[in-house]
Scaffold this motif. Structure first.
Motif, PDB file in Angstrom:
ATOM      1  N   LEU A   1      47.241  86.292  52.568  1.00 34.20           N
ATOM      2  CA  LEU A   1      46.983  86.772  53.930  1.00 34.20           C
ATOM      3  C   LEU A   1      45.616  87.436  54.025  1.00 34.20           C
ATOM      4  O   LEU A   1      45.004  87.818  53.032  1.00 34.20           O
ATOM      5  CB  LEU A   1      48.041  87.803  54.346  1.00 34.20           C
ATOM      6  CG  LEU A   1      49.448  87.319  54.712  1.00 34.20           C
ATOM      7  CD1 LEU A   1      50.292  88.495  55.144  1.00 34.20           C
ATOM      8  CD2 LEU A   1      49.411  86.260  55.793  1.00 34.20           C
ATOM      9  N   THR A   2      45.199  87.599  55.273  1.00 34.08           N
ATOM     10  CA  THR A   2      44.028  88.416  55.571  1.00 34.08           C
ATOM     11  C   THR A   2      44.473  89.870  55.699  1.00 34.08           C
ATOM     12  O   THR A   2      45.670  90.150  55.716  1.00 34.08           O
ATOM     13  CB  THR A   2      43.411  87.969  56.901  1.00 34.08           C
ATOM     14  OG1 THR A   2      44.460  87.938  57.873  1.00 34.08           O
ATOM     15  CG2 THR A   2      42.801  86.598  56.798  1.00 34.08           C
ATOM     16  N   PHE A   3      43.524  90.766  55.809  1.00 33.32           N
ATOM     17  CA  PHE A   3      43.814  92.193  55.930  1.00 33.32           C
ATOM     18  C   PHE A   3      44.750  92.445  57.119  1.00 33.32           C
ATOM     19  O   PHE A   3      44.427  92.076  58.252  1.00 33.32           O
ATOM     20  CB  PHE A   3      42.499  92.960  56.106  1.00 33.32           C
ATOM     21  CG  PHE A   3      42.674  94.431  56.330  1.00 33.32           C
ATOM     22  CD1 PHE A   3      43.474  95.190  55.488  1.00 33.32           C
ATOM     23  CD2 PHE A   3      42.028  95.068  57.376  1.00 33.32           C
ATOM     24  CE1 PHE A   3      43.632  96.548  55.686  1.00 33.32           C
ATOM     25  CE2 PHE A   3      42.179  96.428  57.585  1.00 33.32           C
ATOM     26  CZ  PHE A   3      42.983  97.157  56.736  1.00 33.32           C
ATOM     27  N   LEU A   4      45.926  93.021  56.829  1.00 28.45           N
ATOM     28  CA  LEU A   4      46.945  93.302  57.837  1.00 28.45           C
ATOM     29  C   LEU A   4      47.301  92.068  58.672  1.00 28.45           C
ATOM     30  O   LEU A   4      47.714  92.195  59.820  1.00 28.45           O
ATOM     31  CB  LEU A   4      46.498  94.448  58.763  1.00 28.45           C
ATOM     32  CG  LEU A   4      46.339  95.818  58.080  1.00 28.45           C
ATOM     33  CD1 LEU A   4      45.704  96.804  59.052  1.00 28.45           C
ATOM     34  CD2 LEU A   4      47.662  96.359  57.573  1.00 28.45           C
ATOM     35  N   ASN A   5      47.132  90.892  58.075  1.00 30.24           N
ATOM     36  CA  ASN A   5      47.445  89.632  58.748  1.00 30.24           C
ATOM     37  C   ASN A   5      46.731  89.506  60.096  1.00 30.24           C
ATOM     38  O   ASN A   5      47.286  88.999  61.073  1.00 30.24           O
ATOM     39  CB  ASN A   5      48.972  89.499  58.934  1.00 30.24           C
ATOM     40  CG  ASN A   5      49.379  88.040  59.128  1.00 30.24           C
ATOM     41  OD1 ASN A   5      48.567  87.130  58.969  1.00 30.24           O
ATOM     42  ND2 ASN A   5      50.627  87.824  59.469  1.00 30.24           N
ATOM     43  N   LYS A   6      45.490  89.969  60.125  1.00 29.09           N
ATOM     44  CA  LYS A   6      44.729  89.927  61.381  1.00 29.09           C
ATOM     45  C   LYS A   6      44.287  88.510  61.735  1.00 29.09           C
ATOM     46  O   LYS A   6      43.901  88.247  62.869  1.00 29.09           O
ATOM     47  CB  LYS A   6      43.474  90.813  61.274  1.00 29.09           C
ATOM     48  CG  LYS A   6      43.741  92.315  61.350  1.00 29.09           C
ATOM     49  CD  LYS A   6      42.464  93.079  60.996  1.00 29.09           C
ATOM     50  CE  LYS A   6      42.700  94.573  60.855  1.00 29.09           C
ATOM     51  NZ  LYS A   6      42.587  95.305  62.121  1.00 29.09           N
TER      52      LYS A   6
ATOM     53  N   TYR B   1      35.881  94.500  57.104  1.00 26.64           N
ATOM     54  CA  TYR B   1      37.315  94.805  57.228  1.00 26.64           C
ATOM     55  C   TYR B   1      37.931  95.130  55.890  1.00 26.64           C
ATOM     56  O   TYR B   1      37.557  94.608  54.889  1.00 26.64           O
ATOM     57  CB  TYR B   1      38.031  93.627  57.871  1.00 26.64           C
ATOM     58  CG  TYR B   1      37.549  93.388  59.263  1.00 26.64           C
ATOM     59  CD1 TYR B   1      38.075  94.107  60.327  1.00 26.64           C
ATOM     60  CD2 TYR B   1      36.517  92.504  59.510  1.00 26.64           C
ATOM     61  CE1 TYR B   1      37.603  93.916  61.603  1.00 26.64           C
ATOM     62  CE2 TYR B   1      36.038  92.304  60.791  1.00 26.64           C
ATOM     63  CZ  TYR B   1      36.580  93.015  61.838  1.00 26.64           C
ATOM     64  OH  TYR B   1      36.114  92.844  63.098  1.00 26.64           O
TER      65      TYR B   1
ATOM     66  N   VAL C   1      49.684  89.131  49.387  1.00 27.30           N
ATOM     67  CA  VAL C   1      50.294  90.291  50.019  1.00 27.30           C
ATOM     68  C   VAL C   1      51.799  90.207  49.786  1.00 27.30           C
ATOM     69  O   VAL C   1      52.367  89.112  49.801  1.00 27.30           O
ATOM     70  CB  VAL C   1      49.959  90.332  51.528  1.00 27.30           C
ATOM     71  CG1 VAL C   1      50.741  91.419  52.231  1.00 27.30           C
ATOM     72  CG2 VAL C   1      48.465  90.557  51.713  1.00 27.30           C
TER      73      VAL C   1
ATOM     74  N   ALA D   1      38.070  87.702  51.722  1.00 30.33           N
ATOM     75  CA  ALA D   1      38.723  87.780  53.033  1.00 30.33           C
ATOM     76  C   ALA D   1      40.236  87.655  52.925  1.00 30.33           C
ATOM     77  O   ALA D   1      40.945  87.995  53.859  1.00 30.33           O
ATOM     78  CB  ALA D   1      38.182  86.691  53.956  1.00 30.33           C
ATOM     79  N   ILE D   2      40.719  87.149  51.800  1.00 28.80           N
ATOM     80  CA  ILE D   2      42.157  86.905  51.643  1.00 28.80           C
ATOM     81  C   ILE D   2      42.638  87.408  50.289  1.00 28.80           C
ATOM     82  O   ILE D   2      41.859  87.507  49.335  1.00 28.80           O
ATOM     83  CB  ILE D   2      42.488  85.391  51.760  1.00 28.80           C
ATOM     84  CG1 ILE D   2      41.466  84.564  50.967  1.00 28.80           C
ATOM     85  CG2 ILE D   2      42.537  84.945  53.216  1.00 28.80           C
ATOM     86  CD1 ILE D   2      41.741  83.097  50.930  1.00 28.80           C
ATOM     87  N   ASP D   3      43.939  87.717  50.228  1.00 33.53           N
ATOM     88  CA  ASP D   3      44.530  88.137  48.948  1.00 33.53           C
ATOM     89  C   ASP D   3      46.034  87.927  49.035  1.00 33.53           C
ATOM     90  O   ASP D   3      46.570  87.687  50.112  1.00 33.53           O
ATOM     91  CB  ASP D   3      44.201  89.603  48.647  1.00 33.53           C
ATOM     92  CG  ASP D   3      44.191  89.893  47.140  1.00 33.53           C
ATOM     93  OD1 ASP D   3      44.832  89.135  46.372  1.00 33.53           O
ATOM     94  OD2 ASP D   3      43.555  90.882  46.732  1.00 33.53           O
TER      95      ASP D   3
END
Lengths: 159, 577
Positions: free
Chosen positions: B182-187, B577, B173, B169-171
């Motif tokens: 962050l999460t995908f596109l900081n969602k 996501y 960025v 869920a996180i990586d």
């Protein structure tokens, strides 16, 4: 929309490489070449094809400065801000571009025609301060020269 | 085949280790704990923080001991002036970018970074504050809060999320000084496939990850004279909460926990174990029904809300395999606000149900829109084990010297079968104890099913139920669950019944448990739970007199109409996501 533009290219690269993580960077390059940036749509598509979490594709795209996550203008102006150009006044080059285009460095004009992007060394130290507009190189820049260059591109766009 | 042994010298001591051992581990074998931050024993080697550097003869540079394998004849110094200087510098640089709010930080007493700074003798900040970050907190999740300002980018949370939980869920960025986790596109965590398991909190060495606290909500409810506040405690809490008061791991503190909660001012101290016994009645009958009526098999347990959210995101095609039983926490809430509220003449809206859980995902579960079958929200507030310990500390209660007290009746009555719900394999074992007797009408002489116990991520067994060969599997950690799910998705699963717990070791290793939680500690907590089970007068859920009573007085029969309404639920397909 942006996925439509580059889907063919991506499919060619992905042929036989689905689920292979190492195909990610060539795909991101192709997406940037075809549509100027890596969109959310493209990320989702690649994540599915390569069996990666979307955040991992996002991570890779955000790491490398040659990939843009935001839509770029039709003409991308890359201004070198490394040492030689900096000493010869790259900040003045950026200021002149900002004045001429009424945007700040890193932004795109509202008509999507121009993007100013500060970048690392372009290998044009002998012509410092230097910049590139798309694939074209411009050196020994002054405020006056910049006005002319931008006008040339504006005329091209008007045609 | 015995592996080849390597001889090396560490700090003038001769050391012999098997080939493939890291210098870090070799040092540990002679009692030297080289300080480290990005290393974690449950995760892959990352080698990013450089804190574990050591000097190796004939190597020009200092080498990270976590990522360097011991070699024949190596001469290592872990404690030279050069090493100490480098280590201090690394921590000083980390601190140059770290907020200085240690006094009010959630991790105050248990921060690894703070401890290392202290141990390494760093007594002043040599470097001026570098970049002053002011990143927004990610408070989107009902379970987990992320504070990027306190992140030192060790990457442990990223690795536990992808390697142990197979979620991703996180990586990291962006890059360089702007790097963030962050999460995908900081969602935000709530808008991606985060399962709220909280394993990231357990491995985080700083205050960058913590649970979203409900402590003040619970104090407010206790102080509200109009509210009748009942508390339920999950099995795994009694085998762990003592650690937060300095007691050794594996201390069983059921009685002290009960008396401490009573002192806090809860009106009734009840036990999630009552609801665990109820779960076994419902789930056991559901399994028997599915096996005899050729229903969807394998059937999979539904107690672990992290696991449920995982399957909703990643294997929605397998939702029909999940037992329709609510988790014990939610069964308790629904029963407390109907059966019990009615018994004592209180309206459901005047009752406030608090859960103490080893789990952060339980906070999310309690907020699921379908969890209000009593007419109001079934569980009002969820506290982690850590939060409950903090409330006890705040009230100045001398936990370790508290007398042992019992739970209140009737929702505090439970069996040993319910106790072991807290360990991986426990729900399976409890279900087998009841299913065997219900199917065969014979008494099960040996109630222990050793095959499904222990810390292995995947356990399988074939159980002979009077001629019926029941094939079962138990998984803990979502990466292990994924293996079983892939079999099911392909139609190749040989099992009748599967137990899945999101967290390593089961609930006792949950994301809401005391920090640190590691393999050694998980084993001790499990031993405590099995010890408790052994000492219980009743060890089979269907023999719990309070369970017999609730069916006689209220529910009528397992899988009956009332059960269906209050104790069962449905699941939601979720996006990836």
């Amino acid at each position: 929309m942006s996925l439509e533009k580059c889907k063919k290219q991506l499919e060619t690269i992905l042929a036989g490489c689905e689920g292979k993580r190492e195909s990610l960077l060539p795909c991101l390059h192709a997406a940037c070449e075809q549509c100027g940036h890596v969109s959310e749509e493209v990320i989702s598509y690649l994540a599915e094809k390569l069996d990666l979490p979307r955040v991992e594709v996002y991570s890779a795209a955000s790491f490398y400065s040659m990939f843009s996550l935001e839509e770029m203008g039709k003409n991308v102006i890359r201004v070198c801000v490394s040492l030689s150009c900096y000493l010869k006044g790259s900040n003045k080059v950026i200021k002149a571009l900002e004045n001429e285009l009424s945007i700040t460095a890193g932004q795109t004009t509202p008509d999507k025609k121009f993007t100013i992007e500060p970048v690392s060394c372009l290998g044009l130290c002998d012509k410092a301060p230097a910049m590139m507009v798309n694939e074209e190189v411009y050196g020994d820049l002054t405020a006056a020269k910049i006005k002319d260059i931008i006008n040339q591109y504006r005329q091209k766009e008007a045609k | 085949m015995a592996s080849k042994m390597i001889n090396l010298t560490i700090d003038n001591n001769k050391v012999q280790v098997p080939e493939g051992t890291t210098v870090l581990k070799a040092a540990k074998s002679i009692g030297v704990n080289v300080p480290n931050l990005c290393f974690h024993e449950d995760l892959s080697i990352y080698g990013a923080c450089r804190l574990c550097v050591v000097e190796i003869e004939k190597h020009p540079r200092l080498e990270p001991s976590c990522a360097t394998l011991a070699e024949e004849g190596m001469v290592v110094k872990t404690n030279s002036t050069r090493v100490r200087k480098a280590r201090r510098m690394i921590v000083e640089l980390l601190l140059a970018n770290h907020p200085e709010d240690c006094l009010t930080c959630d991790r105050n007493q248990i921060c690894e970074l703070r401890k290392i700074a202290h141990d390494l003798g760093i007594r002043k900040l040599r470097f001026e504050k570098g970049r002053k970050y002011d990143y927004a907190l990610d408070e989107s999740s009902p379970s987990i809060v992320r504070d990027p300002n306190k992140c030192i980018q060790c990457g442990r949370c990223i690795r536990v999320c992808s390697e142990v939980q197979a979620v991703g869920a996180i990586d990291f960025v962006d890059r360089g000084g702007r790097t963030q986790v962050l999460t995908f596109l900081n969602k935000g965590l709530d808008n991606v496939e985060c399962t709220n398991c909280g394993q990231c909190i357990l491995v985080c060495p700083t205050g960058a990850l913590r649970e979203k606290t409900a402590v003040d909500d619970v104090w407010a409810a206790i102080d509200d004279p109009k509210k009748f506040v009942v508390v339920q405690t999950a099995p795994a809490v009694r085998a762990a909460i003592g650690e937060d008061f300095g007691m050794p791991a594996g201390s069983l503190v059921t009685g002290k926990m009960t008396s401490s909660l009573r002192r806090l001012g809860f009106d009734k101290i009840f036990d999630t174990q009552f609801a665990a016994d109820l779960t076994i009645m419902e789930e056991g009958h559901e399994l028997i029904g599915r096996v005899t009526n050729k229903g969807v098999l394998p059937m999979i347990t539904s107690c672990s809300p992290g696991w449920i959210k995982y399957v909703e995101h990643f294997f929605p095609e397998c939702l029909a395999h999940i037992s329709s039983c609510k988790s014990p926490q939610q069964m308790f809430g629904a029963v407390a606000k109907t059966y019990y509220a009615d018994k004592i003449g209180i309206k459901p809206e005047d009752m406030y149900v608090v859960s103490i859980m080893p789990c952060t995902a339980k906070k999310f579960e309690a907020e699921r829109p379908e969890m209000n079958d009593s007419g109001v929200i079934d569980v009002d507030a969820v506290l982690t084990t850590r939060e409950a310990a903090r409330m006890i500390q705040e009230a100045g209660i001398d936990f370790t010297n508290m007398p042992d007290e019992d739970f209140d009746k009737p929702l505090g009555i439970s069996t040993g079968a319910a106790t072991i719900f807290g360990a991986s394999g426990g729900v399976m074992e409890a279900a087998l104890r009841t299913a065997y007797e219900v199917i065969t009408s014979k008494t099960l002489e040996k109630v222990e099913f050793e095959q499904v116990r222990g810390m292995d991520g995947l356990k399988t067994a074939t159980v002979d139920v009077d001629g019926l060969e029941l094939k079962v599997a138990v998984a803990n950690g979502l990466a292990n669950a994924k293996v079983l799910l892939e079999q099911i998705a392909k139609g190749e699963s040989p099992y009748h019944f599967i137990e899945i717990m999101a967290c390593p070791g089961g609930c006792l290793g949950g994301g809401g448990q005391p920090i640190p939680t590691n393999l050694e500690i998980r084993k001790k907590r499990a031993a405590a739970l099995y010890r408790e089970d052994e000492g219980m007068p009743i060890r089979k859920s269907h023999e719990n007199p309070a369970i017999t009573a609730i069916y006689e007085e209220f529910l009528e029969k397992p899988l009956g109409e009332k059960s269906h309404h209050l104790l069962h639920t449905s699941y939601t397909k979720r996006e990836r996501y």
